[in-house]
Enzyme design. Sequence first.
Site, PDB file in Angstrom:
ATOM      1  CG  ASN A  65      -1.718   1.229   1.412  1.00 38.59           C
ATOM      2  OD1 ASN A  65      -1.819   2.037   0.499  1.00 38.59           O
ATOM      3  ND2 ASN A  65      -2.301   1.407   2.595  1.00 38.59           N
ATOM      4  CD1 TRP A  66       3.428   1.059  -3.008  1.00 41.25           C
ATOM      5  CD2 TRP A  66       3.318   2.269  -4.892  1.00 41.25           C
ATOM      6  NE1 TRP A  66       4.058   0.346  -4.001  1.00 41.25           N
ATOM      7  CE2 TRP A  66       4.007   1.073  -5.160  1.00 41.25           C
ATOM      8  CE3 TRP A  66       3.127   3.183  -5.921  1.00 41.25           C
ATOM      9  CZ2 TRP A  66       4.506   0.758  -6.430  1.00 41.25           C
ATOM     10  CZ3 TRP A  66       3.618   2.879  -7.184  1.00 41.25           C
ATOM     11  CH2 TRP A  66       4.314   1.682  -7.436  1.00 41.25           C
ATOM     12  CE  LYS A  67      -0.151   3.393   4.714  1.00 44.32           C
ATOM     13  NZ  LYS A  67      -0.082   3.525   6.163  1.00 44.32           N
ATOM     14  CG  HIS A 121      -5.789   1.966   5.218  1.00 45.70           C
ATOM     15  ND1 HIS A 121      -5.364   2.946   6.074  1.00 45.70           N
ATOM     16  CD2 HIS A 121      -4.760   1.086   5.104  1.00 45.70           C
ATOM     17  CE1 HIS A 121      -4.112   2.676   6.455  1.00 45.70           C
ATOM     18  NE2 HIS A 121      -3.730   1.552   5.879  1.00 45.70           N
ATOM     19  CD  GLU A 155      -2.927   5.702   6.670  1.00 43.32           C
ATOM     20  OE1 GLU A 155      -2.882   5.738   5.431  1.00 43.32           O
ATOM     21  OE2 GLU A 155      -2.021   5.218   7.377  1.00 43.32           O
ATOM     22  CD  GLU A 181      -3.425  -2.478   7.420  1.00 43.01           C
ATOM     23  OE1 GLU A 181      -2.313  -2.698   6.959  1.00 43.01           O
ATOM     24  OE2 GLU A 181      -4.062  -1.436   7.191  1.00 43.01           O
ATOM     25  N   GLY A 238       2.435   2.291  10.812  1.00 42.28           N
ATOM     26  CA  GLY A 238       3.404   3.384  10.675  1.00 42.28           C
ATOM     27  C   GLY A 238       4.124   3.756  11.952  1.00 42.28           C
ATOM     28  CB  SER A 275       5.196  -1.823  12.132  1.00 37.89           C
ATOM     29  OG  SER A 275       4.801  -0.491  12.400  1.00 37.89           O
ATOM     30  N   GLY A 285       2.821  -1.057   4.359  1.00 40.57           N
ATOM     31  CA  GLY A 285       2.823   0.359   4.009  1.00 40.57           C
ATOM     32  C   GLY A 285       4.232   0.849   3.758  1.00 40.57           C
ATOM     33  N   GLY A 286       4.863   1.425   4.769  1.00 39.84           N
ATOM     34  CA  GLY A 286       6.178   2.054   4.631  1.00 39.84           C
ATOM     35  C   GLY A 286       7.209   1.174   3.934  1.00 39.84           C
TER      36      GLY A 286
HETATM   37  P1  PGA Z   1       2.867   0.319   7.716  1.00 41.43           P
HETATM   38  O1  PGA Z   1       1.404   0.566   7.117  1.00 41.43           O
HETATM   39  O2  PGA Z   1       3.388  -0.946   7.114  1.00 41.43           O
HETATM   40  O3  PGA Z   1       3.652   1.530   7.308  1.00 41.43           O
HETATM   41  O4  PGA Z   1       2.716   0.200   9.199  1.00 41.43           O
HETATM   42  C1  PGA Z   1       0.512  -0.505   6.923  1.00 41.43           C
HETATM   43  C2  PGA Z   1      -0.762  -0.007   6.282  1.00 41.43           C
HETATM   44  O5  PGA Z   1      -1.193   1.118   6.572  1.00 41.43           O
HETATM   45  O6  PGA Z   1      -1.371  -0.723   5.463  1.00 41.43           O
END
Ligand code: PGA
Length: 260
Positions: free
Chosen positions: A12-14, A104, A106, A173, A179, A219, A240-241
Amino acid sequence: MAVNRLPLIAGNWKMNLDHLQAIAFTQKLAWTLRDANHDYSTTEVALFPPFTDLRSIQNLIEGDKFSLAYGGQDLSMHDTGAFTGEISGGFLRALGSKYVIIGHSERRQFHAETDEVVRSKVEAALRHNLIPIICVGETEADLAQHGPSAVPVSQLSAALSGIAASEIVIAYEPVWAIGTGKAATEEQAQQVCSALRIALTEVWGVDSGESTRILYGGSVKSGNISSFMRQPDVDGALVGGASLDVAEFSSICRFLKHVV
Ligand code: PGA
């Protein structure tokens, strides 16, 4: 990880990487995985770029016959019409998307997406033959108040309410792990993923319970992926990251090389 469920590593590149950066990144990732003899029939890899990258990614993946799947990070609950700024499932499908991330944390937090909105988006995805990746997870306050599984299970039940059994992916999640560098332990991930599988089985029956992939997200790194993938109810990861670094992400995709 169960043998009959194909593990899925989803990046997930956001809101990162414009379409030019996306082309360079995807090419490098595909070559890195090819050089490492990655076998996509043992671990599926999917990318979730910003909407504006999708056409470029489609051209690259189809042109070079890369075995990468991709999809949107969100979709509209509507199919077409006066909804400024929204993207319909039909548009995502027309660009070759296989999946779409829904709910998600967010989106829930910054766009006030309720369980009912998430449910409508799951319906919209299925209408357009997209496989929804339904995100659920508790905040730190939820965890203190309700324990580990109650909130994710209730979010899942709400997302599926009134919807017939279909191919979906669930992503557990925990919001406190996203993050933050503070991943759940493998025991915590297993406990909630198992509760989600039981809840799914109650709603859609044993076949869906057994065949549906449940991902852990929050994470995830190359250093902890194998501990999650050893759990019987964890079938992959939503990353994500670490999905923005080719070496790190490709190492996560190749977790089978380091799972013992
Ligand atoms: P993260 O994000 O790996 O940076 O913790 C995961 C996500 O939001 O899907």
